[in-house]
Design a protein around this motif. Structure first.
Motif, PDB file in Angstrom:
ATOM      1  N   ARG A  86       0.804  -1.227   0.000  1.00 17.34           N
ATOM      2  CA  ARG A  86       0.000   0.000   0.000  1.00 17.34           C
ATOM      3  C   ARG A  86       0.831   1.268   0.000  1.00 17.34           C
ATOM      4  NH1 ARG A  86      -2.586  -0.927   5.227  1.00 17.34           N
ATOM      5  NH2 ARG A  86      -3.982   0.827   4.900  1.00 17.34           N
ATOM      6  N   LEU A  87       2.099   1.163   0.378  1.00 10.40           N
ATOM      7  CA  LEU A  87       2.957   2.360   0.363  1.00 10.40           C
ATOM      8  C   LEU A  87       4.035   2.274  -0.716  1.00 10.40           C
ATOM      9  CD1 LEU A  87       3.314   3.078   4.209  1.00 10.40           C
ATOM     10  CD2 LEU A  87       1.943   4.337   2.548  1.00 10.40           C
ATOM     11  N   ALA A  88       3.820   1.415  -1.712  1.00 14.97           N
ATOM     12  CA  ALA A  88       4.788   1.301  -2.807  1.00 14.97           C
ATOM     13  C   ALA A  88       4.910   2.644  -3.508  1.00 14.97           C
ATOM     14  CB  ALA A  88       4.340   0.223  -3.785  1.00 14.97           C
ATOM     15  N   GLY A  89       6.143   3.038  -3.806  1.00  8.11           N
ATOM     16  CA  GLY A  89       6.366   4.296  -4.510  1.00  8.11           C
ATOM     17  C   GLY A  89       6.329   5.521  -3.599  1.00  8.11           C
ATOM     18  N   ARG A  90       6.105   5.320  -2.313  1.00  6.17           N
ATOM     19  CA  ARG A  90       6.059   6.429  -1.356  1.00  6.17           C
ATOM     20  C   ARG A  90       7.384   6.505  -0.603  1.00  6.17           C
ATOM     21  NH1 ARG A  90       1.555   9.535  -2.312  1.00  6.17           N
ATOM     22  NH2 ARG A  90      -0.344   8.296  -2.263  1.00  6.17           N
ATOM     23  N   LYS A  91       7.873   7.736  -0.419  1.00  5.13           N
ATOM     24  CA  LYS A  91       9.107   7.922   0.360  1.00  5.13           C
ATOM     25  C   LYS A  91       8.752   8.425   1.758  1.00  5.13           C
ATOM     26  CE  LYS A  91      13.404  10.559   0.682  1.00  5.13           C
ATOM     27  NZ  LYS A  91      14.285  11.586   0.074  1.00  5.13           N
ATOM     28  N   ILE A  92       9.231   7.700   2.758  1.00  3.14           N
ATOM     29  CA  ILE A  92       8.934   8.050   4.149  1.00  3.14           C
ATOM     30  C   ILE A  92      10.241   8.320   4.895  1.00  3.14           C
ATOM     31  CG2 ILE A  92       7.829   7.281   6.289  1.00  3.14           C
ATOM     32  CD1 ILE A  92       5.814   5.880   4.735  1.00  3.14           C
ATOM     33  N   VAL A  93      10.341   9.489   5.480  1.00  2.64           N
ATOM     34  CA  VAL A  93      11.532   9.856   6.252  1.00  2.64           C
ATOM     35  C   VAL A  93      11.181   9.758   7.736  1.00  2.64           C
ATOM     36  CG1 VAL A  93      13.211  11.684   6.718  1.00  2.64           C
ATOM     37  CG2 VAL A  93      12.229  11.448   4.417  1.00  2.64           C
ATOM     38  N   GLU A 101       7.421  -2.999   5.298  1.00  3.01           N
ATOM     39  CA  GLU A 101       6.444  -4.086   5.140  1.00  3.01           C
ATOM     40  C   GLU A 101       5.318  -3.685   4.181  1.00  3.01           C
ATOM     41  OE1 GLU A 101       7.015  -6.003   9.623  1.00  3.01           O
ATOM     42  OE2 GLU A 101       5.074  -5.157   9.088  1.00  3.01           O
ATOM     43  N   LEU A 102       5.025  -2.374   4.138  1.00  2.00           N
ATOM     44  CA  LEU A 102       3.979  -1.894   3.227  1.00  2.00           C
ATOM     45  C   LEU A 102       4.561  -1.409   1.902  1.00  2.00           C
ATOM     46  CD1 LEU A 102       1.506  -0.007   5.641  1.00  2.00           C
ATOM     47  CD2 LEU A 102       1.410  -2.369   4.818  1.00  2.00           C
ATOM     48  N   GLY A 103       5.867  -1.655   1.703  1.00  2.00           N
ATOM     49  CA  GLY A 103       6.471  -1.370   0.396  1.00  2.00           C
ATOM     50  C   GLY A 103       7.045   0.016   0.213  1.00  2.00           C
ATOM     51  N   ALA A 104       7.133   0.806   1.294  1.00  2.00           N
ATOM     52  CA  ALA A 104       7.627   2.191   1.170  1.00  2.00           C
ATOM     53  C   ALA A 104       9.143   2.225   0.976  1.00  2.00           C
ATOM     54  CB  ALA A 104       7.248   2.992   2.413  1.00  2.00           C
ATOM     55  N   ASP A 105       9.610   3.342   0.404  1.00  2.44           N
ATOM     56  CA  ASP A 105      11.047   3.641   0.377  1.00  2.44           C
ATOM     57  C   ASP A 105      11.329   4.404   1.659  1.00  2.44           C
ATOM     58  OD1 ASP A 105      11.489   2.611  -2.196  1.00  2.44           O
ATOM     59  OD2 ASP A 105      10.650   4.443  -3.064  1.00  2.44           O
ATOM     60  N   VAL A 106      12.138   3.826   2.526  1.00  2.00           N
ATOM     61  CA  VAL A 106      12.312   4.409   3.859  1.00  2.00           C
ATOM     62  C   VAL A 106      13.713   4.964   4.056  1.00  2.00           C
ATOM     63  CG1 VAL A 106      12.164   3.972   6.341  1.00  2.00           C
ATOM     64  CG2 VAL A 106      10.630   2.775   4.779  1.00  2.00           C
ATOM     65  N   VAL A 107      13.770   6.195   4.545  1.00  5.12           N
ATOM     66  CA  VAL A 107      15.042   6.793   4.955  1.00  5.12           C
ATOM     67  C   VAL A 107      14.958   6.994   6.463  1.00  5.12           C
ATOM     68  CG1 VAL A 107      16.586   8.773   4.756  1.00  5.12           C
ATOM     69  CG2 VAL A 107      15.319   7.973   2.748  1.00  5.12           C
ATOM     70  N   LEU A 108      15.897   6.365   7.179  1.00  4.56           N
ATOM     71  CA  LEU A 108      15.900   6.459   8.634  1.00  4.56           C
ATOM     72  C   LEU A 108      17.061   7.348   9.067  1.00  4.56           C
ATOM     73  CD1 LEU A 108      14.507   5.387  11.223  1.00  4.56           C
ATOM     74  CD2 LEU A 108      16.096   3.459  11.177  1.00  4.56           C
ATOM     75  N   GLY A 150      16.003  -2.855   2.950  1.00  2.12           N
ATOM     76  CA  GLY A 150      15.153  -1.883   2.251  1.00  2.12           C
ATOM     77  C   GLY A 150      15.130  -0.513   2.901  1.00  2.12           C
ATOM     78  N   VAL A 151      15.811  -0.363   4.038  1.00  7.53           N
ATOM     79  CA  VAL A 151      15.847   0.948   4.707  1.00  7.53           C
ATOM     80  C   VAL A 151      17.200   1.605   4.450  1.00  7.53           C
ATOM     81  CG1 VAL A 151      15.888   2.119   6.955  1.00  7.53           C
ATOM     82  CG2 VAL A 151      14.219   0.310   6.518  1.00  7.53           C
ATOM     83  N   ARG A 152      17.185   2.858   4.011  1.00  4.84           N
ATOM     84  CA  ARG A 152      18.434   3.615   3.871  1.00  4.84           C
ATOM     85  C   ARG A 152      18.658   4.389   5.159  1.00  4.84           C
ATOM     86  NH1 ARG A 152      19.576   8.737   1.508  1.00  4.84           N
ATOM     87  NH2 ARG A 152      17.573   8.820   0.443  1.00  4.84           N
ATOM     88  N   GLU A 153      19.815   4.125   5.772  1.00  4.87           N
ATOM     89  CA  GLU A 153      20.107   4.740   7.057  1.00  4.87           C
ATOM     90  C   GLU A 153      21.003   5.961   6.874  1.00  4.87           C
ATOM     91  OE1 GLU A 153      20.416   1.554  10.335  1.00  4.87           O
ATOM     92  OE2 GLU A 153      22.289   2.682  10.479  1.00  4.87           O
ATOM     93  N   VAL A 154      20.658   7.063   7.539  1.00  8.17           N
ATOM     94  CA  VAL A 154      21.525   8.238   7.562  1.00  8.17           C
ATOM     95  C   VAL A 154      21.895   8.464   9.023  1.00  8.17           C
ATOM     96  CG1 VAL A 154      21.713  10.715   7.065  1.00  8.17           C
ATOM     97  CG2 VAL A 154      20.329   9.244   5.571  1.00  8.17           C
TER      98      VAL A 154
END
Ligand code: CTP
Ligand code: CA
Length: 223
Positions: A9-16, A50-57, A68-72
């Protein structure tokens, strides 16, 4: 490199997402910080992938790798502030789960501070930028901003004020006055406040379960 189209459900969404407690240097060997473990931020990152988001932590500690998580990695509030503003530009969602130091020493000593026998030491602190409030000011109509509030008293009243003052869409209020929830705990007990909905109470649950509920609400709001 393996390229994989994400589904969910969150495919293609970027979440910071921010996690952990920021550290403010006093001198080259000492810093001021708080009791945040970063667990809630990592749980949110897990729930978002889990919902398919692009995640930046954007995090002050590297607890474990989440596929699948990009860590900063950041340390001070000012580092976190710069990283978040940079990443938020093309993001759909910002979640401020970090415990951000409200103050920092006016200046960090260049050399280790030496003790002077019998004398007290006074450290002057100045206010840090408010990352969540600034993201709230900058957001467009399409971007969602979610904050957290750790309180020991008047939880809902203070949290509602933060929701409005920081121009957030959602605020997760956390009562840290009780033991076995909140800081450094595996579990948490929260109330989710939204601008356009009644508060939702989540009773004592593992942080990953709470993170999944929050992410479910975010996915509904974005849909
Ligand atoms: N926050 C932030 N930048 C700061 C302080 C807080 O982004 N300099 C964010 C936190 O990450 C959290 C929210 O604001 O999402 C609320 O943090 P909290 O410490 O509860 O609120 P404050 O506005 O700092 O007020 P106070 O500590 O006085 O209760
Ligand atoms: Ca604060």
């Amino acid at each position: 490199i393996r390229l994989q189209a994400r589904i969910g459900r969150l495919a293609g969404r970027k979440i910071v997402i921010t996690a952990g407690g920021t550290r403010e240097a006093l001198d080259p060997v000492r810093y001021l910080t708080n009791r945040s473990s970063g667990k809630m931020g990592f749980a949110l990152a897990q729930a978002a992938v889990e919902l398919g988001a692009d995640v930046v932590l954007v995090t002050t500690n590297s607890r474990y790798k989440i596929y699948g998580v990009r860590e900063v990695l950041v340390s001070s509030t000012r580092d976190m502030h710069a990283a978040v503003l940079h990443e938020f530009d093309n993001a759909d969602v910002f979640i401020g789960a970090a415990a951000v130091s409200d103050y920092r020493p006016v200046e960090a000593a260049k050399d280790k501070i030496k003790k002077k026998s019998g004398e007290n030491l006074t450290i002057k602190l100045m206010q840090n930028p408010d990352i969540l409030a600034e993201v709230g000011r900058h957001k467009t109509m399409k971007q969602l901003v979610v904050g957290f509030a750790a309180e020991t008293q008047n939880v809902l009243e203070y949290a509602r004020k933060k929701l409005i003052q920081k121009n957030a869409d959602m605020l997760v209020a956390n009562d840290v006055s009780t033991t076995n929830s909140g800081f450094d705990s595996e579990n948490n007990r929260v109330t989710i406040l939204s601008r356009d909905e009644d508060p939702e109470i989540i009773s004592l649950s593992p942080k990953i379960a709470i993170a999944r509920s929050i992410m479910d609400k975010i996915a509904k709001k974005l849909a």
